[in-house]
Design an enzyme around this catalytic site. Structure first.
Site, PDB file in Angstrom:
ATOM      1  N   TYR A 191     -16.273 -35.830  27.357  1.00 48.41           N
ATOM      2  CA  TYR A 191     -16.137 -35.042  28.698  1.00 48.41           C
ATOM      3  C   TYR A 191     -17.576 -34.292  28.968  1.00 48.41           C
ATOM      4  CZ  TYR A 191     -11.010 -35.550  27.514  1.00 48.41           C
ATOM      5  OH  TYR A 191      -9.890 -36.109  27.012  1.00 48.41           O
ATOM      6  N   THR A 192     -18.603 -35.215  29.088  1.00 48.25           N
ATOM      7  CA  THR A 192     -19.599 -34.513  29.471  1.00 48.25           C
ATOM      8  C   THR A 192     -20.061 -32.989  29.059  1.00 48.25           C
ATOM      9  OG1 THR A 192     -18.972 -33.804  31.575  1.00 48.25           O
ATOM     10  CG2 THR A 192     -19.911 -36.085  31.378  1.00 48.25           C
TER      11      THR A 192
END
Ligand code: SF4
Ligand code: SF4
Length: 338
Positions: A52-53
């Site tokens: 998730y970045t």
């Protein structure tokens, strides 16, 4: 807030947990405000992922200075080989600004060869067990969208928790997975409890009040959402027979072709915010908020008609959505005058 013991991990977790996907979309200050509000509401289970970045980093920043034993951190990696898993654990520790992670999960194992690599010699599971022995992680879990594969993985006996999409419109886990988890004392974490925002929060969350789940983790990107979710789970009771008619109506309207906003379909080479388009389209059709939806759509830099049907996103969508066709329909509906 109510608390549950998360299966054999023994972790005492809030029934409402924090899902870390949507904070990717908001600035760090907004993410921090949301997480801090969750803590005030009694939420103590925070879930994110390496994939998730910047979610892990935002969570680490938001929790700086909060006593470490007042919350449990869960994250996950898609790594299936030992070397990458070891590297990912170190990155997660750094991002989350902690010296241990309560629950580290194998993230969305989708293919037979990945499953074999994960479980085999030199695989990701060995690396997780080494990290657990070293005190860097405390428990090992698994997440995924394929219920049969999850059942097979749970039967190996290595996993203390399972994270699966489960909501009133997606009840397959009730057939075999949940009974197995109960029997083996495996902690259940429900992702997509609101179907990516497509299900009304009150009905969707109250659905779980009589279900054997440990933590329910809707994604939350602002404090108001956290308050609304906490209210549904703490003040309102389980679904009544009268609510069931509303549940049936929502199910009939949604069908199975709807976006859960997980963003696994990204990146799109054309830069289309696929989940964003589908969100606005959902409001356009399901909630009859046509002007609002067209106004928000008009603000998108890249519109749905930029899709060149390259197909790159389709294989990545865990729900096999026919994305290019759905985008064509959204473009036709949303491009109208406000
Ligand atoms: S099919 Fe369309 S939406 Fe999907 S990746 Fe290609 S251009 Fe993007
Ligand atoms: S289109 Fe599929 S992969 Fe993309 S956000 Fe929606 S559900 Fe997730």
């Amino acid at each position: 807030m109510k608390y549950n013991i998360l299966g054999k991990t023994g972790l005492r977790v809030s029934r409402l947990g924090f899902g870390g996907i949507p904070i990717q979309r908001v600035p760090a200050a907004e993410a921090a405000a949301t997480i801090r509000r969750c803590l005030e509401l009694g939420v103590n289970f925070i879930d994110t992922a390496r994939a998730y970045t910047d979610s892990e980093e935002k969570i680490g920043q938001a929790l700086a200075g909060v006593p470490r034993d007042s919350y449990a951190l869960a994250t996950k990696s898609m790594a299936v080989d030992g070397e990458t898993m070891t590297r990912d654990i170190e990155i997660s520790l750094r991002n989350l600004r902690t010296d241990y992670i309560d629950l580290y999960q194998c993230h969305n194992i989708r293919r037979d060869q990945d499953e074999e690599r994960l479980l085999g010699p030199g695989g990701g599971l060995e690396a997780l067990r080494r990290a657990r022995e070293a005190g860097k992680i405390r428990h090992i879990g698994v997440t995924g969208h394929q219920v049969e594969r999850l059942i097979r993985l749970l039967r190996t006996g290595w996993f203390e928790t399972v994270q699966v999409p489960y909501n009133f419109n997606e009840t397959k886990p009730e057939e075999e997975l949940l009974p197995l988890a109960v029997k083996e004392n495996i902690g259940v974490i429900t992702m997509k409890p609101l179907g990516g925002g497509a299900l009304p929060a009150s009905l969707a969350l109250r659905f779980f009040l009589d279900k054997p789940v440990g933590a329910i983790i809707p994604g939350m990107e602002n404090p108001a959402l956290a308050e609304e979710n906490a209210r549904c789970l703490t003040e309102d009771g389980p679904l009544t027979p009268a609510d069931q008619a509303d549940v049936d109506r929502v199910k009939a309207e949604l069908g199975k072709w709807y976006c859960r906003r997980c963003d696994y379909c990204q990146p799109c080479p054309q830069g289309i915010d696929i989940a964003g388009v589908f969100l606005f389209h959902g409001y356009f059709g399901r909630y009859n908020m046509k002007d609002w939806a067209r106004g928000r759509y008009a603000g998108l830099k890249v519109k749905a008609d930029a899709c060149i049907a390259c197909g790159a996103c389709v294989g990545r969508c865990p729900y096999q959505l026919p994305i290019p066709a759905l985008l064509r329909k959204a473009a036709a509906d949303l491009a109208g005058a406000i």
